[in-house]
Design a protein around this motif. Structure first.
Motif, PDB file in Angstrom:
ATOM      1  N   SER A 251       7.875   9.834  -7.459  1.00 53.39           N
ATOM      2  CA  SER A 251       9.035   9.290  -6.755  1.00 53.39           C
ATOM      3  C   SER A 251       8.722   9.273  -5.269  1.00 53.39           C
ATOM      4  O   SER A 251       8.471  10.317  -4.666  1.00 53.39           O
ATOM      5  CB  SER A 251      10.246  10.188  -7.047  1.00 53.39           C
ATOM      6  OG  SER A 251      11.278   9.943  -6.130  1.00 53.39           O
ATOM      7  N   SER A 252       8.714   8.074  -4.673  1.00 45.59           N
ATOM      8  CA  SER A 252       8.468   7.962  -3.239  1.00 45.59           C
ATOM      9  C   SER A 252       9.413   6.905  -2.665  1.00 45.59           C
ATOM     10  O   SER A 252      10.308   6.400  -3.364  1.00 45.59           O
ATOM     11  CB  SER A 252       6.998   7.625  -2.985  1.00 45.59           C
ATOM     12  OG  SER A 252       6.723   7.575  -1.594  1.00 45.59           O
ATOM     13  N   MET A 253       9.233   6.586  -1.431  1.00 42.94           N
ATOM     14  CA  MET A 253      10.172   5.668  -0.777  1.00 42.94           C
ATOM     15  C   MET A 253       9.500   4.965   0.396  1.00 42.94           C
ATOM     16  O   MET A 253       8.428   5.360   0.850  1.00 42.94           O
ATOM     17  CB  MET A 253      11.414   6.432  -0.283  1.00 42.94           C
ATOM     18  CG  MET A 253      11.194   7.421   0.846  1.00 42.94           C
ATOM     19  SD  MET A 253      10.272   8.901   0.405  1.00 42.94           S
ATOM     20  CE  MET A 253      11.307   9.705  -0.761  1.00 42.94           C
ATOM     21  N   ARG A 254      10.143   3.902   0.877  1.00 41.22           N
ATOM     22  CA  ARG A 254       9.714   3.234   2.096  1.00 41.22           C
ATOM     23  C   ARG A 254      10.762   3.405   3.198  1.00 41.22           C
ATOM     24  O   ARG A 254      10.476   3.275   4.367  1.00 41.22           O
ATOM     25  CB  ARG A 254       9.510   1.729   1.846  1.00 41.22           C
ATOM     26  CG  ARG A 254       8.329   1.420   0.959  1.00 41.22           C
ATOM     27  CD  ARG A 254       7.019   1.699   1.689  1.00 41.22           C
ATOM     28  NE  ARG A 254       5.895   1.607   0.774  1.00 41.22           N
ATOM     29  CZ  ARG A 254       5.439   2.622   0.058  1.00 41.22           C
ATOM     30  NH1 ARG A 254       5.990   3.827   0.184  1.00 41.22           N
ATOM     31  NH2 ARG A 254       4.428   2.481  -0.773  1.00 41.22           N
ATOM     32  N   SER A 255      12.018   3.620   2.767  1.00 42.53           N
ATOM     33  CA  SER A 255      13.111   3.798   3.725  1.00 42.53           C
ATOM     34  C   SER A 255      14.258   4.447   2.940  1.00 42.53           C
ATOM     35  O   SER A 255      14.104   4.747   1.749  1.00 42.53           O
ATOM     36  CB  SER A 255      13.562   2.442   4.279  1.00 42.53           C
ATOM     37  OG  SER A 255      14.187   1.697   3.249  1.00 42.53           O
TER      38      SER A 255
ATOM     39  N   ARG B 215       0.844  -1.204   0.000  1.00 41.29           N
ATOM     40  CA  ARG B 215       0.000   0.000   0.000  1.00 41.29           C
ATOM     41  C   ARG B 215       0.875   1.247   0.000  1.00 41.29           C
ATOM     42  O   ARG B 215       2.089   1.156   0.097  1.00 41.29           O
ATOM     43  CB  ARG B 215      -0.903  -0.015   1.241  1.00 41.29           C
ATOM     44  CG  ARG B 215      -1.848  -1.224   1.300  1.00 41.29           C
ATOM     45  CD  ARG B 215      -2.936  -1.063   0.276  1.00 41.29           C
ATOM     46  NE  ARG B 215      -3.815  -2.194   0.097  1.00 41.29           N
ATOM     47  CZ  ARG B 215      -4.874  -2.478   0.833  1.00 41.29           C
ATOM     48  NH1 ARG B 215      -5.168  -1.763   1.880  1.00 41.29           N
ATOM     49  NH2 ARG B 215      -5.642  -3.487   0.529  1.00 41.29           N
ATOM     50  N   ALA B 216       0.226   2.409  -0.045  1.00 40.74           N
ATOM     51  CA  ALA B 216       0.973   3.678  -0.069  1.00 40.74           C
ATOM     52  C   ALA B 216       1.694   3.890   1.270  1.00 40.74           C
ATOM     53  O   ALA B 216       1.602   3.069   2.176  1.00 40.74           O
ATOM     54  CB  ALA B 216       0.022   4.828  -0.370  1.00 40.74           C
ATOM     55  N   GLY B 217       2.393   5.011   1.372  1.00 38.66           N
ATOM     56  CA  GLY B 217       3.247   5.118   2.559  1.00 38.66           C
ATOM     57  C   GLY B 217       3.386   6.493   3.176  1.00 38.66           C
ATOM     58  O   GLY B 217       4.422   6.799   3.752  1.00 38.66           O
TER      59      GLY B 217
HETATM   60  C1  PHB Z   1       3.718   5.710  -1.952  1.00 39.46           C
HETATM   61  O1  PHB Z   1       3.375   4.576  -2.261  1.00 39.46           O
HETATM   62  O2  PHB Z   1       4.776   5.936  -1.315  1.00 39.46           O
HETATM   63  C2  PHB Z   1       2.861   6.879  -2.343  1.00 39.46           C
HETATM   64  C3  PHB Z   1       1.682   6.642  -3.023  1.00 39.46           C
HETATM   65  C4  PHB Z   1       0.892   7.720  -3.378  1.00 39.46           C
HETATM   66  C5  PHB Z   1       1.295   8.998  -3.054  1.00 39.46           C
HETATM   67  C6  PHB Z   1       2.465   9.223  -2.366  1.00 39.46           C
HETATM   68  C7  PHB Z   1       3.263   8.154  -2.000  1.00 39.46           C
HETATM   69  O3  PHB Z   1       0.535  10.046  -3.420  1.00 39.46           O
END
Ligand code: PHB
Ligand code: APR
Length: 392
Positions: free
Chosen positions: A213-217, A47-49
């Protein structure tokens, strides 16, 4: 038939159901959670973060925030990119608040790991959950487990069973009482064990479509690109994905992308769905059972958290103080925030994606809006206050 009694029967052990169970249990209200899948299956969902204050607050109130505090990445800003232009929005400076990047699956894991020690009942792999007598003050649910049908009598049922669960379907007019918007594209998402390209989450609008662009760590990245609904994951080799992602993020961000092997790759369609009511008699809906938001803005779990905050307060008032105002106002109060969050997700989706039927005018509007945001503190504040989550 084996039969038990509890104050609140909770259907679904995703984040909504488990948050509610922990809060009620902490307040001395008994509950039983029924989940169709196994614990491992529940934890395998990616899922998102991005966590808003309302989610952080729940975890803190439950004293379940130690891992979140140690591993979560507090974010002071958010980036909007448009071609080669990068607009940095100073979320903390504008609102005094932050979001924390921490996988939503990790929230579910923290809630699950703590559940055994806290004394409420969870039943996994409960088949064929059915709801009865929801119009009365003595509803009950039945389910099948180990070849037997069992019954749970309760005062209330909380439908925390996600979009496909039975709770919403038990509401009157469930097949017509909703508002929906389907977007003409999906997101292809990739998870990879490589350092993220950006410290902040970056949303990019490129001629070929949206990218995120996103991240988990600090060592695990999460990226997405907008794709047509006809696209198939098998047609996207890692190399093709990285090429397209870098192009769409623009040269500045692309220069910082580290490529690596994908550990998860999937396509999810974008849509908004909001059910007309979140209560009928003794049945309440919360989280994805009542509403779906497109992922733009990462509001899904945070809306589940605000629903659960309102619902738990209402149930505690009912059981502990014999007050019914909270349960009577729950649906209106929760839906008010759901619509505002859905508006923000729609705004960000509309601003940052390419719509093939949008025409020149709509594209010019996107550019004008981004020009306005780039030069206006008021516009940036509006985005920032929605991004961190509107007050409860
Ligand atoms: C994520 O998966 O990190 C994510 C998803 C949707 C967003 C921001 C981050 O709008
Ligand atoms: N019986 C019992 N459980 C069921 C049934 C059923 N018939 N049908 C579905 N469930 C369970 C699902 O297996 C799932 O574990 O209900 C749970 C619902 O969990 P989610 O779909 O995660 O929904 P919710 O808890 O509301 O989460 C809200 O959190 O992870 C984010 O982005 C996600 O927006 C979502 C948000």
């Amino acid at each position: 038939m084996q039969s038990t009694k509890t104050d609140v029967a909770i259907i679904g052990a995703g984040p909504s159901g488990l948050m509610l169970a922990h809060i009620l249990n902490q307040a001395g209200i008994s509950c039983t959670v029924l989940e169709r899948k196994s614990p491992d299956y529940v934890l395998s969902r990616i899922r998102a973060g991005v966590l808003e204050q309302c989610t952080l607050q729940i975890m803190e109130n439950l004293s379940l925030d130690s891992r979140l505090k140690a591993e979560g990445l507090p974010h002071d800003g958010v980036i909007l990119a448009d071609g080669e232009r990068v607009i940095d929005i100073d979320v903390k400076g504008l609102t005094g608040s932050q979001v924390v990047v921490y996988g939503q699956t990790e929230i579910t894991k923290d809630l699950m790991d703590a559940a055994d020690g806290r004394g409420f009942t969870r039943i996994y792999e409960a088949d064929n959950v059915q709801l009865f007598n929801i119009e009365t003050e003595a509803p009950f649910v039945t389910y099948e487990k180990g070849g037997e049908t069992r019954r749970i009598d309760c005062r209330f049922i909380a439908g925390c069973d996600g979009f496909h669960g039975p709770a919403r379907k038990a509401m009157p007019n469930s097949d017509t009482n909703y508002v929906e918007k389907v977007y003409p594209f999906g997101w292809l998402g990739v998870l990879a064990d490589v350092p993220p390209a950006t410290h902040e989450v970056a949303y990019a609008n490129h001629h070929n479509g949206f990218a995120l662009s996103s991240m988990r760590s600090l060592t695990r990245s999460r990226y997405y690109i907008q794709v047509g609904l006809e696209e198939k994951v098998e047609d996207w080799s890692d190399e093709r994905f990285w090429d397209e992602l870098e192009l769409r993020l623009g040269a500045d961000i692309a220069a910082k992308v580290t490529r690596g092997q994908s550990i998860e790759k999937s396509i999810a369609p974008l849509r908004s769905f909001i059910f007309g009511s979140m209560r009928h008699g003794s049945l309440f809906l919360a989280g994805d059972a009542a509403h779906i938001v497109p992922p733009t803005g990462a509001k899904g779990l945070n809306l589940a958290s605000s629903d659960i905050t309102y619902l738990s307060e209402a149930l505690i008032d009912y059981f502990k103080h014999r007050k019914s105002d909270g349960i009577n106002n729950y649906s209106d109060k929760a839906l008010n925030r759901v619509w505002k969050s859905s508006r923000f997700s729609w705004y960000l989706t509309t601003l940052m994606h390419r719509f093939h039927d949008g025409g020149e005018f709509n594209r010019k509007m996107q550019v004008a809006e981004l020009n306005y945001i780039a030069g206006s503190k008021a516009a940036q504040t509006t985005i920032a206050e929605n991004y961190i989550g509107l007050p409860l």
